[in-house]
Design a protein around this motif. Structure first.
Motif, PDB file in Angstrom:
ATOM      1  N   THR A  57       4.268   4.364   2.892  1.00 40.83           N
ATOM      2  CA  THR A  57       4.085   3.134   2.547  1.00 40.83           C
ATOM      3  C   THR A  57       4.278   1.859   3.746  1.00 40.83           C
ATOM      4  O   THR A  57       4.831   2.095   4.435  1.00 40.83           O
ATOM      5  CB  THR A  57       4.805   2.567   1.120  1.00 40.83           C
ATOM      6  OG1 THR A  57       3.976   1.332   0.696  1.00 40.83           O
ATOM      7  CG2 THR A  57       6.168   2.457   1.740  1.00 40.83           C
TER       8      THR A  57
ATOM      9  N   HIS B 284      -7.571   3.616   3.161  1.00 40.81           N
ATOM     10  CA  HIS B 284      -6.472   5.204   3.464  1.00 40.81           C
ATOM     11  C   HIS B 284      -6.728   5.811   4.379  1.00 40.81           C
ATOM     12  O   HIS B 284      -6.253   6.620   5.025  1.00 40.81           O
ATOM     13  CB  HIS B 284      -6.682   6.088   2.633  1.00 40.81           C
ATOM     14  CG  HIS B 284      -6.942   7.365   2.119  1.00 40.81           C
ATOM     15  ND1 HIS B 284      -5.577   7.947   2.588  1.00 40.81           N
ATOM     16  CD2 HIS B 284      -7.518   8.506   2.389  1.00 40.81           C
ATOM     17  CE1 HIS B 284      -5.477   9.183   2.266  1.00 40.81           C
ATOM     18  NE2 HIS B 284      -6.814   9.799   2.313  1.00 40.81           N
TER      19      HIS B 284
ATOM     20  N   MET C 152      -3.356   7.017  -3.872  1.00 44.05           N
ATOM     21  CA  MET C 152      -2.927   6.481  -3.402  1.00 44.05           C
ATOM     22  C   MET C 152      -2.980   5.206  -3.891  1.00 44.05           C
ATOM     23  O   MET C 152      -3.824   5.013  -4.705  1.00 44.05           O
ATOM     24  CB  MET C 152      -4.088   5.886  -1.862  1.00 44.05           C
ATOM     25  CG  MET C 152      -3.870   6.814  -0.665  1.00 44.05           C
ATOM     26  SD  MET C 152      -5.604   8.849  -1.375  1.00 44.05           S
ATOM     27  CE  MET C 152      -6.922   7.738  -1.293  1.00 44.05           C
TER      28      MET C 152
ATOM     29  N   GLU D 245       1.549   5.859  -1.225  1.00 47.86           N
ATOM     30  CA  GLU D 245       0.856   7.316  -0.834  1.00 47.86           C
ATOM     31  C   GLU D 245       1.970   8.091  -1.432  1.00 47.86           C
ATOM     32  O   GLU D 245       3.017   7.726  -0.774  1.00 47.86           O
ATOM     33  CB  GLU D 245       0.149   7.674   0.219  1.00 47.86           C
ATOM     34  CG  GLU D 245      -0.809   6.883   0.847  1.00 47.86           C
ATOM     35  CD  GLU D 245      -1.892   7.459   2.572  1.00 47.86           C
ATOM     36  OE1 GLU D 245      -1.310   8.804   2.435  1.00 47.86           O
ATOM     37  OE2 GLU D 245      -2.311   7.054   2.912  1.00 47.86           O
TER      38      GLU D 245
ATOM     39  N   TYR E  35       0.782  -1.253   0.015  1.00 46.47           N
ATOM     40  CA  TYR E  35       0.216  -0.576  -0.076  1.00 46.47           C
ATOM     41  C   TYR E  35       1.046   1.491  -0.343  1.00 46.47           C
ATOM     42  O   TYR E  35       1.603   0.930   0.867  1.00 46.47           O
ATOM     43  CB  TYR E  35      -0.974   0.119   1.054  1.00 46.47           C
ATOM     44  CG  TYR E  35      -1.544   1.439   1.303  1.00 46.47           C
ATOM     45  CD1 TYR E  35      -3.065   1.257   0.781  1.00 46.47           C
ATOM     46  CD2 TYR E  35      -1.178   2.744   2.021  1.00 46.47           C
ATOM     47  CE1 TYR E  35      -3.493   2.749   1.072  1.00 46.47           C
ATOM     48  CE2 TYR E  35      -2.251   3.665   2.083  1.00 46.47           C
ATOM     49  CZ  TYR E  35      -3.210   4.055   1.024  1.00 46.47           C
ATOM     50  OH  TYR E  35      -4.203   4.868   1.081  1.00 46.47           O
TER      51      TYR E  35
END
Length: 234
Positions: free
Chosen positions: A49, A156, A126, A41, A39
């Motif tokens: 991350t 998020h 994101m 951003e 994941y």
């Protein structure tokens, strides 16, 4: 697949720390047939991350600033829609930074995958990536772009909520207008610039910044920015 997305959204909502979110995403990735997840951003040059990639690759990725040239990140920002990818599409000859990135990614077991990007506020992006060591990942279990985007947004916002739970007295919490004006200040915008961007009077913008500054005993806006970042309020 809808049930897996629904489960991920529910687990993210119930999570009270980042570890729980990480476990939820890891379970989701494995249910979809992938070995790893990431994941990430991005906002300008800043990258945040959490992932299940090998520790060695995490270190190489961050210290080499690979987010700037990562083909997956570049494509995610360009198309803003779920897409599949494979390292076979990246340069495999020459001595470029991109070639080095490709070789190191494959070496650490990241060969193919699928990425779900979502556009955030203030120019941020994101994205959730599910990765495989296979030459071409099986993405047949992943259907429904809308559900995928909902899952990314759920992660998020839960991360933002968790980040904001640092112990801060209620009187020191920023109001929505204070936070918005501070965000533009972080991006180098003056009060008149922020006024034009938001439709708020320039003197009112300065009022919100001064109010936020007093809440955190900051003498200047740059000091306020540093405090807000350090406490995860922005």
């Amino acid at each position: 697949m809808d049930e897996d997305f629904r489960s991920l959204i529910d687990m993210a909502e119930a999570a009270h720390d980042e570890r729980m979110i990480k476990c939820a995403v890891k379970s989701f990735a494995q249910a979809c047939g992938f070995e790893r997840f990431a994941y990430l951003e991005t906002e300008g040059a800043e990258v945040r991350t959490f992932n299940s990639y090998p520790k060695a690759w995490q270190g190489v990725y961050l210290t080499s600033h690979y987010a700037r040239l990562d083909p997956v990140v570049t494509e995610a920002k360009r198309r803003m829609d779920m897409f599949a990818w494979t390292a076979d599409d990246w340069p495999d000859c020459g001595s470029s930074d991109l070639r080095r990135f490709r070789d190191q990614a494959v070496e650490h077991g990241i060969y193919s995958g699928v990425t779900i990007p979502v556009e955030g506020s203030y120019g941020s992006t994101m994205m959730l990536t599910l990765a495989s060591s296979e030459r071409k990942a099986d993405i047949s279990k992943l259907q429904g772009g809308r559900k995928a985007m909902q899952a990314v947004m759920a992660i998020h916002y839960r991360l933002k909520i968790i980040g904001a739970t640092t112990l801060v007295a209620p009187r020191r919490m920023l109001s929505p207008r204070e936070a918005m004006c501070l965000m533009w200040a972080i991006k180098g915008r003056s009060a008149p610039d922020t006024a034009m961007l938001t439709g708020i009077n320039a003197r009112t913008v300065q009022h919100y910044l001064d109010s936020a500054r007093r809440k955190f005993d900051a003498k200047t806006v740059p000091q306020l920015v540093a405090i807000a970042k350090d406490r995860g309020l922005i």
